[in-house]
Design an enzyme around this catalytic site. Structure first.
Site, short mmCIF file in Angstrom:
data_model
loop_
_atom_site.label_atom_id
_atom_site.label_comp_id
_atom_site.label_asym_id
_atom_site.label_seq_id
_atom_site.Cartn_x
_atom_site.Cartn_y
_atom_site.Cartn_z
N GLY A 45 13.51 -12.23 -5.24
CA GLY A 45 13.87 -12.18 -4.02
C GLY A 45 13.80 -10.93 -3.16
O GLY A 45 13.86 -10.92 -2.01
N ASP A 47 11.64 -8.29 -1.14
CA ASP A 47 10.55 -8.01 -0.30
C ASP A 47 9.92 -6.92 -0.41
O ASP A 47 8.63 -6.53 -0.69
CB ASP A 47 10.76 -8.38 1.13
CG ASP A 47 11.31 -9.83 1.33
OD1 ASP A 47 10.97 -10.67 0.64
OD2 ASP A 47 12.16 -10.10 2.12
N HIS A 70 -1.95 9.54 5.31
CA HIS A 70 -2.89 8.08 6.07
C HIS A 70 -2.21 6.62 5.87
O HIS A 70 -0.99 6.81 6.11
CB HIS A 70 -4.09 7.86 4.94
CG HIS A 70 -3.53 7.31 3.29
ND1 HIS A 70 -2.80 8.54 2.44
CD2 HIS A 70 -3.62 6.40 2.69
CE1 HIS A 70 -2.39 7.78 1.47
NE2 HIS A 70 -2.93 6.33 1.46
N HIS A 72 -1.95 3.70 4.61
CA HIS A 72 -1.15 2.70 3.62
C HIS A 72 0.14 2.48 3.78
O HIS A 72 0.76 3.56 3.82
CB HIS A 72 -1.95 2.92 2.13
CG HIS A 72 -3.35 2.75 1.83
ND1 HIS A 72 -3.97 3.46 1.08
CD2 HIS A 72 -4.20 1.57 2.44
CE1 HIS A 72 -5.30 2.82 0.92
NE2 HIS A 72 -5.22 1.91 2.07
N HIS A 75 2.71 4.57 1.97
CA HIS A 75 2.86 6.13 2.92
C HIS A 75 3.38 5.76 4.09
O HIS A 75 4.01 6.95 4.76
CB HIS A 75 1.53 6.91 2.79
CG HIS A 75 0.99 7.15 1.64
ND1 HIS A 75 1.03 8.32 0.89
CD2 HIS A 75 0.47 6.31 0.65
CE1 HIS A 75 0.40 8.16 -0.42
NE2 HIS A 75 -0.08 7.09 -0.64
N HIS A 138 -10.99 8.17 1.19
CA HIS A 138 -9.97 7.24 0.44
C HIS A 138 -10.42 6.05 0.57
O HIS A 138 -11.34 5.36 1.43
CB HIS A 138 -8.69 7.57 0.77
CG HIS A 138 -7.40 6.94 0.22
ND1 HIS A 138 -7.52 6.51 -1.29
CD2 HIS A 138 -6.24 6.44 0.65
CE1 HIS A 138 -6.35 5.93 -1.45
NE2 HIS A 138 -5.65 5.80 -0.32
N ASP A 160 -3.73 10.78 -0.63
CA ASP A 160 -4.53 9.89 -1.71
C ASP A 160 -5.96 10.13 -1.34
O ASP A 160 -6.35 10.16 -0.19
CB ASP A 160 -4.42 8.38 -1.01
CG ASP A 160 -2.82 7.79 -1.69
OD1 ASP A 160 -2.21 9.00 -2.24
OD2 ASP A 160 -2.72 6.77 -1.72
N ASP A 193 -2.63 13.95 -6.00
CA ASP A 193 -2.80 12.35 -6.36
C ASP A 193 -2.97 12.14 -8.00
O ASP A 193 -3.97 12.46 -8.40
CB ASP A 193 -3.70 11.77 -5.55
CG ASP A 193 -3.97 10.51 -5.91
OD1 ASP A 193 -3.29 9.73 -6.72
OD2 ASP A 193 -4.99 9.73 -5.09
N HIS A 367 -8.88 6.16 -5.69
CA HIS A 367 -8.37 7.47 -5.99
C HIS A 367 -9.23 8.18 -7.04
O HIS A 367 -9.80 7.67 -7.75
CB HIS A 367 -7.10 6.94 -6.57
CG HIS A 367 -6.20 6.25 -5.74
ND1 HIS A 367 -5.17 6.85 -5.19
CD2 HIS A 367 -5.88 5.05 -5.65
CE1 HIS A 367 -4.51 6.03 -4.41
NE2 HIS A 367 -4.76 4.80 -4.81
N ASP A 442 15.59 -7.22 1.27
CA ASP A 442 15.38 -8.57 1.22
C ASP A 442 15.37 -9.18 2.73
O ASP A 442 16.56 -9.14 3.28
CB ASP A 442 16.23 -9.37 0.34
CG ASP A 442 16.06 -10.89 0.29
OD1 ASP A 442 15.30 -11.41 0.95
OD2 ASP A 442 16.90 -11.32 -0.30
#
Ligand SMILES: [Zn+2]
Ligand SMILES: [Zn+2]
Length: 553
Positions: A45, A47, A70, A72, A75, A138, A160, A193, A367, A442
Site C-alpha cells: 500500500g 506509493d 537531472h 529523474h 533525484h 545519462h 548519474d 554514482d 549508468h 500512501d
C-alpha cells in the site's frame, strides 16, 4: 586555515532512490537533489518512499537552495513534499526543471519556489556556494555533474552519468572540464554514482539501441509496432521516432507522462519529430497497422499504466492482437519482475509478439560501469572519495575500485544515509548523524509510519480475527457475544467448529476476569486479545492480527 564544510547524506547511500545530499558552508545549506524511491514488495500500500526531512525541517531557515543533477524521480521527486514545509529556489537545466515542475505544480506548490535555469558549464554563486554545472551523459538528457568550489577545495558530485562517447544529442560527459579542475584546483572530494559498480566493462552507447530498433522495425514492416520505455528517456524516444519516421509511420503517444514529456522535449528543441508524423492516439484507429507506431509508458509493468491495460485487453485506444509487435525498450528494475512478467504474458495471450531486453539489445544502462568509473577516478584524481547512489554492495564495490585506482584506503569513506561528514584542513571525518529513516507515503498522507506498515504486513500474510463482545459496565459480565469475524485467516464454512471453540475460550476467559474483579474496557480487551491469540496460534500455528472490540452498556 579555512572553515570546515559539512556534508550530510539524507538518502541514496544504501538504496537506489531518494537521493539527497546537503552541503553546509557558513551555516547555510545547499541541497543536491531531493528524490523519492519506489516501494519494495514488502511495503504493502505504500506509493513511494521519501528521505526523512526532519533535519531539514529543523533547519528550515538555513536552507539556501536546491541544485538538481537531472530530472529523474529518484533525484527530483521529493521536492513536492519538502516544499510543503520549506521554501527555496531550485536550480537545474531546462529539461530537469520541466520534469521537476510537473509534480510541484500538481501539488500546488509552485509559489513556494523559484525555478532557475542554468546552462552547460555555467558557474553560479548561490549564497555562500560557488556551483559549477558540468554536462554528463545519462538516460535523461541534460544531466549535470556538480562541482562545488568550497573553502576546502572542490567537491565533485558526478550525478548519474555514463561515458557515452556517441550520445544521441552529441552532448558528451565533459571529462575535459573535470580534468582541468583536477589540474588547476584539484578535486578534494569525489562523490560518484555507484549503480553499476558490480558490472565490469563499459556501458554501451545509446546509439547502439537505435540500430537494433531500426533492424526490428525493418523486419516488421507490415506490423503495427508498440514500444514502451521511460517517458523521460527522450533519447530513446528520439530513436524510436526516427525508426518509425524512416518507414513513414505515424506516431502516437500513450500514457499521460509520455504525452507530456514528448510535448515538453519538442518545445525545448530536444526531440525532433515532424508534425506530420504525430497524431493523437484517438486518431490511430482507422490507420493501417503497418503505418502506426505507438510509444507507450508502462515498461515496468505498473498496474494502471497504458501497457498493463493493453496487456489486459482494457486499453481504451489500443486493442493488441495478432500481427502486433510490442517492444519493451527497458530494463526491469529489481522488484518489478513479477508485474513485468504478467504484462508480457498478457500480450502473448492476445497474440502479440513481444521483444524485451532479454531477447534483443533494445536497452542500455544509463549508468557508468567499472571501466567508466575508473576513467572518472583517473581524470578527477580525487584526494578523498565517497561512493554514492547505490545499495550497500554497490558502494562497497565502488570503494574497492577507488582504492585499486590509488586513492588511499583511509581517504575512501563508506558512508550511509544519515551520516554527516566534515571536511577540514586536516582531512575528512565523520561528524555525527541525523535522522535518515524511510518516510512512507500512501496517497498524499505524509508518513504512514512503520507501525502501519507492520500491521499491513501481518494483514497481508496472516489475515485478521476480530472479536466483538458487550459487557456490563459495572460487573464486567458478558452480555452478548463474543462474536468472531475473520478475514484471511481460515476458510469460514470449514472453520465453524473452530470459531465456536474460540468463542467459548474467549467467553470463559472474560468471565474469569470479571469474577476476579476486572471490569474496565482496556483490561478486558487485553484479556480477550491474549486468550484468542493463544488459541488461534495453538490450533492453527498462525498469527493473524487480533482485534478485540469490547463495548460497555
Ligand atoms: Zn538518473
Ligand atoms: Zn538516480
Amino acid at each position: 586555515m579555512a572553515d570546515p564544510v559539512r556534508l550530510t547524506f539524507l538518502g541514496g547511500l544504501g538504496e537506489i532512490g531518494r537521493n539527497c545530499a546537503c552541503l553546509e558552508i557558513d551555516d547555510r545549506i545547499l541541497l543536491i537533489d531531493c528524490g523519492l524511491m519506489f516501494p519494495d514488495l514488502d511495503m504493502p500500500g505504500v506509493d513511494l518512499v521519501l528521505p526523512d526531512f526532519t533535519w531539514l525541517r529543523d533547519n528550515a531557515e538555513r536552507v539556501e537552495a536546491c541544485v538538481l543533477t537531472h530530472g529523474h524521480e529518484d533525484h527530483v521527486g521529493g521536492l513536492s513534499f519538502l516544499l510543503r514545509d520549506l521554501s527555496f529556489p531550485i536550480y537545474g537545466s531546462a529539461l530537469t526543471l520541466g520534469l521537476a515542475r510537473n509534480r510541484i505544480e500538481e501539488a500546488g506548490l509552485l509559489d513556494r519556489t523559484e525555478l532557475i535555469q542554468v546552462s552547460d558549464n555555467e558557474r553560479r554563486r548561490i549564497g555562500p556556494f560557488d556551483v559549477e554545472f558540468i554536462p554528463v551523459a545519462h538516460s535523461v538528457p541534460h544531466g549535470f555533474a556538480i562541482a562545488l568550489h568550497t573553502p576546502q577545495g572542490v567537491i565533485l558530485h558526478s550525478g548519474d552519468w555514463k561515458l557515452d562517447l556517441t550520445p544521441v544529442d552529441g552532448r558528451r560527459t565533459d571529462l575535459a572540464r573535470i580534468g582541468a579542475i583536477s589540474v588547476d584546483a584539484g578535486v578534494r572530494l569525489l562523490l560518484a554514482d555507484s549503480t553499476n559498480a558490480e558490472e565490469p566493462g563499459h556501458t554501451r552507447s545509446e546509439l547502439e539501441v537505435g540500430a537494433v530498433l531500426r533492424g526490428l522495425f525493418a523486419e516488421r514492416a507490415n506490423q503495427r509496432i508498440i514500444v514502451a520505455c521511460f517517458s523521460s528517456h527522450i533519447h530513446r524516444i528520439q530513436q524510436i521516432a526516427d525508426a518509425a519516421v524512416a518507414q513513414g509511420r505515424i506516431i502516437a503517444t500513450l500514457g499521460r507522462s509520455m504525452g507530456k514529456n514528448v510535448q515538453m522535449a519538442r518545445d525545448l528543441g530536444l526531440l525532433r519529430v515532424p508534425d506530420a508524423n504525430l497524431v493523437d492516439i484517438e486518431r490511430v484507429g482507422p490507420l493501417d497497422p503497418h503505418r502506426v507506431c505507438i510509444i507507450s509508458t508502462g515498461s515496468q509493468g505498473e498496474p494502471l499504466s497504458a501497457l498493463a491495460l493493453m496487456a489486459a485487453g482494457d486499453n481504451k485506444w489500443v486493442k493488441v492482437g495478432e500481427g502486433d509487435t510490442v517492444i519493451l525498450s527497458s530494463h526491469t528494475i529489481p522488484g518489478n519482475e513479477a508485474p513485468v512478467g504478467r504484462v508480457i504474458d498478457g500480450l502473448h495471450r492476445l497474440g502479440a509478439d513481444v521483444i524485451h531486453s532479454g531477447l534483443a539489445e533494445v536497452h542500455v544502462s544509463g549508468h557508468a560501469m567499472q571501466g567508466e568509473m575508473k576513467t572518472l577516478l583517473s581524470v578527477a584524481r580525487p584526494d578523498y572519495f565517497v561512493p554514492v547512489h547505490g545499495e550497500f554492495r554497490h558502494l562497497t564495490h565502488h570503494a574497492r575500485l577507488a582504492m585499486a585506482m590509488g586513492v588511499a584506503a583511509d581517504h575512501v569513506l563508506l558512508c550511509e544515509d544519515g551520516d554527516v561528514l566534515e571536511l577540514g584542513d586536516a582531512g575528512i571525518d565523520f561528524a555525527g548523524e541525523v535522522p535518515a529513516g524511510y518516510l512512507y507515503v500512501d496517497g498524499i498522507v505524509g508518513d504512514v509510519g512503520t507501525g502501519v506498515l507492520r500491521d499491513r504486513r501481518v494483514l497481508s500474510e496472516e489475515g485478521v480475527v476480530v472479536v466483538v463482545v458487550t459487557v456490563d459496565a459495572r460487573s464486567g459480565e458478558v452480555l452478548t457475544g463474543p462474536e468472531i469475524i475473520t478475514r484471511g485467516w481460515v476458510y469460514a464454512p470449514e472453520a465453524e467448529a473452530l470459531l465456536d471453540e474460540a468463542r467459548k475460550v474467549v467467553r470463559a476467559n472474560l468471565e474469569e476476569a470479571a469474577v476476579s474483579g476486572v471490569c474496565d474496557v482496556e483490561s478486558l480487551k487485553r484479556h480477550a486479545r491474549s486468550a484468542l491469540g493463544k488459541f488461534v496460534n495453538e490450533r492453527t500455528k498462525r498469527r493473524p492480527m487480533i482485534v478485540p472490540v469490547v463495548m460497555e452498556v
